[in-house]
Design a protein around this motif. Structure first.
Motif, short mmCIF file in Angstrom:
data_model
loop_
_atom_site.label_atom_id
_atom_site.label_comp_id
_atom_site.label_asym_id
_atom_site.label_seq_id
_atom_site.Cartn_x
_atom_site.Cartn_y
_atom_site.Cartn_z
N ASP A 39 4.60 11.95 2.50
CA ASP A 39 4.16 13.28 2.92
C ASP A 39 3.29 13.87 1.82
N PRO A 40 2.04 14.21 2.13
CA PRO A 40 1.15 14.72 1.06
C PRO A 40 1.57 16.08 0.51
N THR A 41 2.46 16.79 1.22
CA THR A 41 2.89 18.08 0.69
C THR A 41 4.14 17.95 -0.19
N ALA A 42 4.69 16.74 -0.24
CA ALA A 42 5.90 16.54 -1.05
C ALA A 42 5.55 16.62 -2.53
N THR A 43 6.49 17.09 -3.33
CA THR A 43 6.22 17.22 -4.76
C THR A 43 6.85 16.09 -5.57
N THR A 44 7.72 15.34 -4.94
CA THR A 44 8.31 14.19 -5.63
C THR A 44 8.26 12.98 -4.70
N HIS A 45 8.11 11.80 -5.30
CA HIS A 45 7.88 10.60 -4.50
C HIS A 45 8.82 9.46 -4.88
N VAL B 35 0.85 -1.20 0.00
CA VAL B 35 0.00 0.00 0.00
C VAL B 35 0.88 1.23 0.00
N ILE B 36 0.64 2.13 -0.95
CA ILE B 36 1.31 3.44 -0.91
C ILE B 36 0.22 4.47 -0.68
N ALA B 37 0.37 5.25 0.40
CA ALA B 37 -0.73 6.12 0.82
C ALA B 37 -0.24 7.46 1.32
N ARG B 38 -1.10 8.45 1.17
CA ARG B 38 -0.85 9.77 1.74
C ARG B 38 -0.76 9.66 3.25
N ASP B 39 0.24 10.33 3.82
CA ASP B 39 0.35 10.28 5.28
C ASP B 39 -0.46 11.43 5.88
N ASP B 40 -1.77 11.36 5.68
CA ASP B 40 -2.65 12.33 6.33
C ASP B 40 -3.79 11.55 6.98
N ASP B 41 -4.73 12.27 7.57
CA ASP B 41 -5.80 11.60 8.28
C ASP B 41 -6.54 10.62 7.38
N TYR B 42 -6.74 11.00 6.12
CA TYR B 42 -7.47 10.13 5.20
C TYR B 42 -6.63 8.91 4.80
N GLY B 43 -5.44 9.17 4.25
CA GLY B 43 -4.62 8.08 3.73
C GLY B 43 -4.19 7.10 4.80
N ARG B 44 -3.68 7.62 5.91
CA ARG B 44 -3.23 6.74 6.98
C ARG B 44 -4.40 5.98 7.59
N GLY B 45 -5.53 6.68 7.71
CA GLY B 45 -6.71 6.03 8.28
C GLY B 45 -7.15 4.83 7.45
N LEU B 46 -7.28 5.05 6.14
CA LEU B 46 -7.74 3.96 5.27
C LEU B 46 -6.69 2.85 5.19
N ALA B 47 -5.42 3.23 5.08
CA ALA B 47 -4.35 2.22 4.98
C ALA B 47 -4.31 1.35 6.24
N ASN B 48 -4.40 1.97 7.39
CA ASN B 48 -4.38 1.19 8.65
C ASN B 48 -5.60 0.29 8.77
N LEU B 49 -6.75 0.80 8.35
CA LEU B 49 -7.97 0.00 8.42
C LEU B 49 -7.85 -1.23 7.51
#
Lengths: 427, 360
Positions: free
Chosen positions: A225-231, A191-205
């Motif tokens: 990091d959702p504010t990052a511009t490169t991944h 799973v690759i996910a945004r580390d914010d309330d939404y992404g981490r929440g769904l990934a953990n669930l």
């Protein structure tokens, strides 16, 4: 003499500064008073239309620059339609919208909410994210302003308050995804996910659901990091994880992303051997045309089709209400609605119907009426029965996958996950 | 009907917080020439000190052992504050003092790269420091709730009711901003202030004259960072939430814009920059037009116009007044005042007569 001149010079500068300060303070007082006077002036002729303000606090910049305007337009459509219906029925009531861009940040949301409060707003569509909802919740409660978020889904925000949510809790989507992965014989998921309330929440669930019985799968999380511009680093970690899983038919990637970050990740992944050889699944936020040409590069469109990108979206099975909403939206804005535009449309409709049914523009009355209206309302995103916390009680999820017919890219719906039974049924 | 209390308190509070932050940056950059573009990091330190103190402090006092960062826990904190206003006021005062100290400590640490780096390179390093701090807090959940952050940071004046608390807090922030302005002005016009300018203008010359420039840099970064952390505490108690995603470099650049707009090296100019940006942000919002009675249903989204107008104004001012609205002035010293007096034209005869009749 020099001492006297010094005193005179210093004294002159000081007195000029005092005069300047006094003038500034006077100007501020006059402007503030004038504004207070203007704010109390009656609007419109006596006996004329009754105007109720409806705040639309939907971000249209930063990470919501692409999808935010489409969601905002969903609310606009509902308000315009309601006003037209009220006018046709001879009602003196009209709703006036005030749109505030929150920028998608918690303090931006608070500032926008404060601005709406200063305008006298009692009902608000928004904000969008759970982080923003978390920030404005105390303001909504303290000032008895009813707000409906069209897209906040974090389970941790389920409390009895003035904040309602019309999108279902992420726990439903996690259950649906686990069932889909099992159905497709996937046993190992990166799973690759945004580390914010939404992404981490769904990934953990998903991780907790899929690693438990009866699925007993393997899940590895890569958060970014959702504010990052490169991944590049995170895609490299994901590639390593998928390679470790064997990159075989039982291995898959689940991406939980928004547009700019999602496009960058898909672009990097298509150039990576392990990642471009396994099946891909996506969260509901991947069902956006921004991942297809012409918005995205043709190579990304080809990649998502080749990898058979599949996911869910909490939406009603197509019915006349959905069809009419889509037609009206297209007619009004000359573009198709994005998935969460359906929810902002319903959020605005529910608020306005609650005001009309309560017969008063008053926060506590609207709050009390909203669950009652929700019980009999079926909108563009399905029924809207609320639970004891004012959240969408439950939802069925439609399965979609990315397709290309030689001319057009599309998200084709192919099945439904039913929350009541937990079963996945293909069309 | 419009409720201007929200507008006025929002303008007053945000102006006060931004003014404190901008004054701290002006001391570092405008006077000492240290471009602390990691300003948001020191600001966030204050916010996190406040959030952590309130969240963990109330949990310790109530024996709460659940997740501190859920909406339920935030609501419980607000209820606790309403029942125990003295405790929350104590937390607020404690947070101000603690944040000042912690911020100053991190400021001293930040002065180490300033020993070897100058200008753009120092700015880049300090931006990186800010980002590292933000990412650490965002990833390490037990400290401050990770990406969700800390909600339910109550107003210290909760005992005055919601509206009373807003007004009281706004007044307090303005008083603190005034205090910071007086402190910064006094510091700038002191011998240390002149030393700061000498470091900014020619560090080598300052060294030649026997000044310990590394120590001077450490001092000013400690002072500036401590003040920024105090502003962070005010931010946390005003917004009642502390979230990592609020402390991004754009906040630093907003403060830089205020300083450049008002005039670097001039504290009065900085106040003008802060009030200009804050008021512009409020009066270009669609809600403000609604208060005036205008329905802004235009063919384009008026929110975009807001950003364009603010950007345009900054560009125009910097083009036509590159020194800012109130450019830098010489440091006020007794010697300067005497020199200015000597350059004045001879006073008129009646003035001379009046001076002669004055007692010695």
């Amino acid at each position: 003499m020099a001492g006297a001149a010094e005193t005179a010079g210093t004294g002159g500068a000081a007195s000029r500064m005092k005069i300047l300060l006094a003038v500034l303070v006077a100007i501020i007082i006059v402007l503030a008073g004038a504004l207070a006077y203007v704010a109390t002036l009656p609007r419109g002729p006596t006996g004329g239309p009754v105007t109720y303000l409806i705040g639309v606090e939907i971000a249209i910049t930063n990470q919501y620059a692409t999808d935010g305007p489409l969601r905002r337009d969903g609310a606009y459509l509902a308000i315009d339609q309601m006003n037209a219906q009220l006018l046709a029925a001879g009602s003196p009531i009209q709703f006036q919208r005030i749109h505030e861009d929150s920028g998608g940040s918690p303090t931006g949301a608070t500032n926008s909410f404060n601005a709406l409060l200063s305008a006298g707003v009692k009902i608000v569509v928004g904000p969008l994210s759970s982080g923003e909802v978390n920030a404005v919740m105390p303001l909504a409660n303290a000032n008895q302003v009813v707000a409906i978020s069209p897209s906040s889904t974090a389970p941790s925000l389920a409390v009895d308050d003035y904040m309602f949510r019309v999108a279902p809790n992420d726990a439903f989507q996690a259950r649906a995804l686990a069932k889909l992965l099992q159905d497709q014989a996937i046993t190992k998921v990166g799973v690759i996910a945004r580390d914010d309330d939404y992404g981490r929440g769904l990934a953990n669930l998903l991780k907790s659901t899929y690693e438990a019985a009866p699925y007993s799968g393997q899940v590895t999380l890569v958060m970014y990091d959702p504010t990052a511009t490169t991944h590049t680093t995170e895609v490299g970690l994901l590639s390593t994880a998928i390679n470790g899983f064997g990159a075989d038919a039982q291995t898959a990637v689940l991406i939980i992303a928004f547009e700019p970050d999602g496009v960058d990740i898909l672009n990097l992944a298509r150039q990576d051997t392990p990642l471009s050889s396994v099946r891909w699944f996506g969260s509901e936020t991947l069902r956006r045309t921004a991942f297809f040409p012409p918005t995205a590069a043709p190579e990304i469109g080809q990649f998502v089709v080749q990898r058979n990108l599949t996911g869910f979206f909490p939406s009603a099975v197509r019915n006349p209400v959905v069809v009419k909403f889509e037609a009206d939206y297209n007619a009004a804005f000359s573009r198709a609605p994005s998935p969460y535009a359906y929810y902002s449309y319903d959020a605005a409709m529910l608020l306005m119907l609650s005001v009309l049914r309560a017969g008063t523009y008053d926060g506590p009355a609207v709050r009390a009426m909203l669950p009652v209206v929700g019980q009999t309302y079926i909108g563009a995103s399905g029924h809207k029965i609320f639970d004891q916390y004012g959240d969408y009680a439950a939802a069925d999820y439609r399965v979609w996958h990315a397709t290309f017919d030689g001319t057009n890219y599309a998200f084709t719906e192919v099945g439904t996950w039913f929350y009541a039974t937990g079963n996945l049924v293909w069309d | 009907m419009a409720d201007l209390l929200f507008l006025y308190t929002s303008i007053a509070t945000l102006f006060g917080i931004y003014a404190i932050l901008a004054l701290s940056f002006n001391l570092e950059y405008g006077y000492a020439g240290q471009p602390n573009l990691g300003k948001v990091f020191f600001f966030s330190i204050g916010a996190y000190v406040a959030g952590i103190l309130v969240a963990h402090g109330t949990a310790a006092l109530t024996g709460y052992t659940g997740d501190l960062f859920t909406a339920q826990a935030a609501n419980a904190r607000l209820l606790y504050a309403a029942a125990n206003p003295g405790t929350i006021l104590s937390f607020f005062i404690g947070a101000l003092a603690l944040a000042g100290l912690v911020g100053a400590g991190f400021g001293v640490l930040a002065s180490y790269p300033a020993l070897r780096l100058r200008g753009d390179f120092l700015a880049i390093v300090l931006i990186a420091v800010g980002e590292v701090g933000r990412v650490f807090v965002r990833v390490y959940t037990p400290l401050a709730g990770g990406n969700i952050g800390i909600g339910g940071v109550p107003s210290p004046f909760v005992f005055l009711g919601d509206r009373g608390a807003r007004v009281a807090f706004s007044v307090l922030v303005l008083l603190l901003a005034l205090g910071t302005f007086l402190f910064a002005s006094r510091l700038s016009n002191s011998p240390l202030g002149r030393l700061l300018k000498s470091v900014r203008d020619d560090e080598l010359a300052s060294n030649v004259f026997g000044k310990r420039t590394p120590w001077v840099k450490a001092q000013i970064l400690a002072v500036g960072s401590g003040i920024a952390a105090i502003a962070g505490v005010l931010w946390a108690f005003w917004f009642q939430t502390v979230a990592a995603d609020d402390f991004i470099p754009q906040l630093t650049f907003l403060v830089v814009a205020m300083v450049l707009l008002g005039g670097a090296g001039n504290h009065r100019g900085v106040l003008v920059g802060a009030i200009t940006m804050t008021v512009l942000d409020h009066v270009t919002r669609p809600s403000f037009y609604a208060i005036l009675g205008f329905e802004a249903n235009l063919a384009f989204d008026i929110n975009y116009l807001r950003y364009i107008l603010i950007g345009l104004m900054i560009i125009l001012i910097l083009m036509f007044r590159p020194g800012g609205l109130l450019p830098e002035k010489p440091v006020r010293t007794p010697a300067l005042d005497i020199a200015r007096a000597l350059r004045r034209p001879a006073p008129a005869a009646d003035t001379l007569q009046a001076e002669r009749t004055q007692p010695p």
